[in-house]
Design a protein around this motif. Sequence first.
Motif, PDB file in Angstrom:
ATOM      1  N   ARG A 139     -14.827  -9.484  15.078  1.00 49.00           N
ATOM      2  CA  ARG A 139     -14.452  -8.078  15.636  1.00 49.00           C
ATOM      3  C   ARG A 139     -15.081  -7.830  17.007  1.00 49.00           C
ATOM      4  O   ARG A 139     -14.291  -7.396  18.040  1.00 49.00           O
ATOM      5  CB  ARG A 139     -14.963  -7.048  14.714  1.00 49.00           C
ATOM      6  N   HIS A 140     -16.198  -8.495  17.161  1.00 50.54           N
ATOM      7  CA  HIS A 140     -16.996  -8.597  18.682  1.00 50.54           C
ATOM      8  C   HIS A 140     -16.233  -9.265  19.475  1.00 50.54           C
ATOM      9  O   HIS A 140     -16.075  -8.705  20.631  1.00 50.54           O
ATOM     10  CB  HIS A 140     -18.353  -8.851  18.365  1.00 50.54           C
ATOM     11  N   LEU A 141     -15.718 -10.491  19.222  1.00 48.33           N
ATOM     12  CA  LEU A 141     -15.130 -11.250  20.103  1.00 48.33           C
ATOM     13  C   LEU A 141     -13.847 -10.579  20.694  1.00 48.33           C
ATOM     14  O   LEU A 141     -13.338 -10.839  21.682  1.00 48.33           O
ATOM     15  CB  LEU A 141     -14.947 -12.564  19.487  1.00 48.33           C
ATOM     16  N   VAL A 142     -13.014 -10.133  19.427  1.00 49.03           N
ATOM     17  CA  VAL A 142     -11.489  -9.592  19.877  1.00 49.03           C
ATOM     18  C   VAL A 142     -11.909  -8.233  20.573  1.00 49.03           C
ATOM     19  O   VAL A 142     -11.004  -8.146  21.732  1.00 49.03           O
ATOM     20  CB  VAL A 142     -10.971  -9.633  18.588  1.00 49.03           C
ATOM     21  N   ARG A 143     -12.630  -7.354  19.945  1.00 47.63           N
ATOM     22  CA  ARG A 143     -12.664  -6.026  20.514  1.00 47.63           C
ATOM     23  C   ARG A 143     -13.418  -5.869  21.633  1.00 47.63           C
ATOM     24  O   ARG A 143     -12.851  -5.139  22.710  1.00 47.63           O
ATOM     25  CB  ARG A 143     -13.137  -5.045  19.233  1.00 47.63           C
ATOM     26  N   GLU A 144     -14.579  -6.490  21.795  1.00 49.24           N
ATOM     27  CA  GLU A 144     -15.511  -6.210  22.664  1.00 49.24           C
ATOM     28  C   GLU A 144     -15.433  -7.233  23.859  1.00 49.24           C
ATOM     29  O   GLU A 144     -15.702  -7.096  25.066  1.00 49.24           O
ATOM     30  CB  GLU A 144     -16.876  -6.250  22.308  1.00 49.24           C
ATOM     31  N   ARG A 145     -15.262  -8.539  23.475  1.00 51.87           N
ATOM     32  CA  ARG A 145     -14.942  -9.505  24.407  1.00 51.87           C
ATOM     33  C   ARG A 145     -13.534  -9.654  25.056  1.00 51.87           C
ATOM     34  O   ARG A 145     -13.235 -10.563  25.880  1.00 51.87           O
ATOM     35  CB  ARG A 145     -15.496 -10.793  24.024  1.00 51.87           C
ATOM     36  N   ALA A 146     -12.533  -9.067  24.370  1.00 52.14           N
ATOM     37  CA  ALA A 146     -10.969  -9.255  24.838  1.00 52.14           C
ATOM     38  C   ALA A 146     -10.511 -10.563  24.443  1.00 52.14           C
ATOM     39  O   ALA A 146      -9.813 -10.939  25.374  1.00 52.14           O
ATOM     40  CB  ALA A 146     -10.960  -8.883  25.989  1.00 52.14           C
ATOM     41  N   ILE A 147     -10.981 -11.377  23.689  1.00 57.64           N
ATOM     42  CA  ILE A 147     -10.583 -12.779  23.605  1.00 57.64           C
ATOM     43  C   ILE A 147      -9.404 -12.575  22.415  1.00 57.64           C
ATOM     44  O   ILE A 147      -9.401 -12.004  21.486  1.00 57.64           O
ATOM     45  CB  ILE A 147     -11.696 -13.613  22.724  1.00 57.64           C
ATOM     46  N   ASP A 148      -8.197 -13.096  22.865  1.00 57.85           N
ATOM     47  CA  ASP A 148      -7.066 -13.068  22.110  1.00 57.85           C
ATOM     48  C   ASP A 148      -7.232 -13.536  20.696  1.00 57.85           C
ATOM     49  O   ASP A 148      -7.837 -14.803  20.524  1.00 57.85           O
ATOM     50  CB  ASP A 148      -6.110 -14.084  22.864  1.00 57.85           C
ATOM     51  N   ARG A 149      -6.821 -12.621  19.643  1.00 60.22           N
ATOM     52  CA  ARG A 149      -7.210 -12.837  18.389  1.00 60.22           C
ATOM     53  C   ARG A 149      -6.474 -14.243  18.250  1.00 60.22           C
ATOM     54  O   ARG A 149      -6.822 -14.816  16.993  1.00 60.22           O
ATOM     55  CB  ARG A 149      -6.589 -11.872  17.463  1.00 60.22           C
ATOM     56  N   ARG A 150      -5.208 -14.713  18.489  1.00 60.75           N
ATOM     57  CA  ARG A 150      -4.879 -15.823  18.488  1.00 60.75           C
ATOM     58  C   ARG A 150      -5.486 -17.022  18.609  1.00 60.75           C
ATOM     59  O   ARG A 150      -5.312 -18.368  18.065  1.00 60.75           O
ATOM     60  CB  ARG A 150      -3.114 -15.991  18.739  1.00 60.75           C
ATOM     61  N   ARG A 151      -6.837 -16.838  19.436  1.00 54.83           N
ATOM     62  CA  ARG A 151      -7.425 -18.076  19.926  1.00 54.83           C
ATOM     63  C   ARG A 151      -8.810 -17.945  19.167  1.00 54.83           C
ATOM     64  O   ARG A 151      -9.889 -18.496  19.873  1.00 54.83           O
ATOM     65  CB  ARG A 151      -7.499 -17.610  21.298  1.00 54.83           C
ATOM     66  N   VAL A 152      -8.794 -17.374  18.271  1.00 58.48           N
ATOM     67  CA  VAL A 152     -10.270 -17.035  17.475  1.00 58.48           C
ATOM     68  C   VAL A 152      -9.964 -17.686  16.080  1.00 58.48           C
ATOM     69  O   VAL A 152      -9.155 -17.065  15.288  1.00 58.48           O
ATOM     70  CB  VAL A 152     -10.736 -15.673  17.288  1.00 58.48           C
ATOM     71  N   THR A 153     -10.560 -18.920  15.740  1.00 60.33           N
ATOM     72  CA  THR A 153     -10.545 -19.394  14.653  1.00 60.33           C
ATOM     73  C   THR A 153     -11.720 -18.830  13.590  1.00 60.33           C
ATOM     74  O   THR A 153     -12.867 -19.154  14.112  1.00 60.33           O
ATOM     75  CB  THR A 153     -10.505 -21.025  14.312  1.00 60.33           C
ATOM     76  N   PHE A 154     -11.485 -18.252  12.415  1.00 64.95           N
ATOM     77  CA  PHE A 154     -12.569 -17.814  11.720  1.00 64.95           C
ATOM     78  C   PHE A 154     -12.427 -18.267  10.277  1.00 64.95           C
ATOM     79  O   PHE A 154     -11.380 -18.137   9.518  1.00 64.95           O
ATOM     80  CB  PHE A 154     -12.730 -16.481  12.027  1.00 64.95           C
ATOM     81  N   VAL A 155     -13.509 -18.657   9.825  1.00 61.32           N
ATOM     82  CA  VAL A 155     -13.657 -19.288   8.294  1.00 61.32           C
ATOM     83  C   VAL A 155     -14.954 -18.814   7.496  1.00 61.32           C
ATOM     84  O   VAL A 155     -15.970 -18.947   7.996  1.00 61.32           O
ATOM     85  CB  VAL A 155     -13.744 -20.713   8.282  1.00 61.32           C
TER      86      VAL A 155
END
Length: 312
Positions: A279-295
């Motif tokens: 949530r922090h990386l996508v919403r606050e850092r504006a990293i494209d959610r398609r470029r975030v791998t989370f496990v």
Amino acid sequence: MTTAVAAPFRFFSLQVVRTRRLGPSLVRITFAGSDLADFASHGRDQSLSLFLPHPGQTEPAVPYELGDGWWQGWRELPDDVRAVMRSYTLRALRRDPDEIDIDFVLHGVEPSTDSEAETAAGAKAETHAGPEADTPAGPASRWASRAAAGDRVVLLGPAIADNRAIRFRPPADTDLVVLWADETALPAASAILESLPAGTRARVWLEVQHAGDVQELVTAADVDITWLVRDDIPHCLKGVGGAPTPMAVDAVRAAQLPRAENPYAWIAGESGCVKEMRRHLVRERAIDRRRVTFVGYWRRGLTEEQLRERGE
């Protein structure tokens, strides 16, 4: 004996060769066996399924002779007979001789004070099960803490190197790699760092329970690593309303990331912490959610059996 299942994976019959204590709560176990000649992996965060025997058994009960029907056959075995199955990450694969390493987190097990203790005869906790200090040791932690040369296990692993159990896949245009892992995902993060080519920029946060669990990692990449040590503080503190407030999110939030046009993030560990970090990386850092791998490697308060029953 190996038995093909749903390609590209198969069963491997292995034995413990040696163990090495890496820190107060980490142990590395090396496995070997003739089957490993057919084991194939490019490493990184290669996921495996490890089957362990119950106390008193000489080998784990896994009906792999059933081929694709092994899962149903395994589920139908009595609870005290059916092999304990846990998910782990490959730490290393070597040839001549064929060996693999798997790192285990020991939760609920008396910590070692000798991080360099090593023995050929046996002195990721369950790497994808919670390392909570106040939780009694699970069957895999107990097994790993007592493992000795000759102990037999069964592994469900890759028969081809590029398989769907590898999640770390940065796009070709990636100009910054961002990693976060707790100790359950430390083997994967370590292998990922070793795989990064020279010139790759990476910002990394690695979270462990004890200062003695901090490791020297090797990489050719341009990497800035921050170790976060909990020192017996609960892994994921609960804030107002019970929301997770992992220390790692606070550390990442306070950091200034290098400028990048196309960052890629890989985050793994306790599910609640992973969710908050994403949530922090996508919403606050504006990293494209398609470029975030989370496990989510484990979930607080639930065993792997309970997660499997819930289909998670």
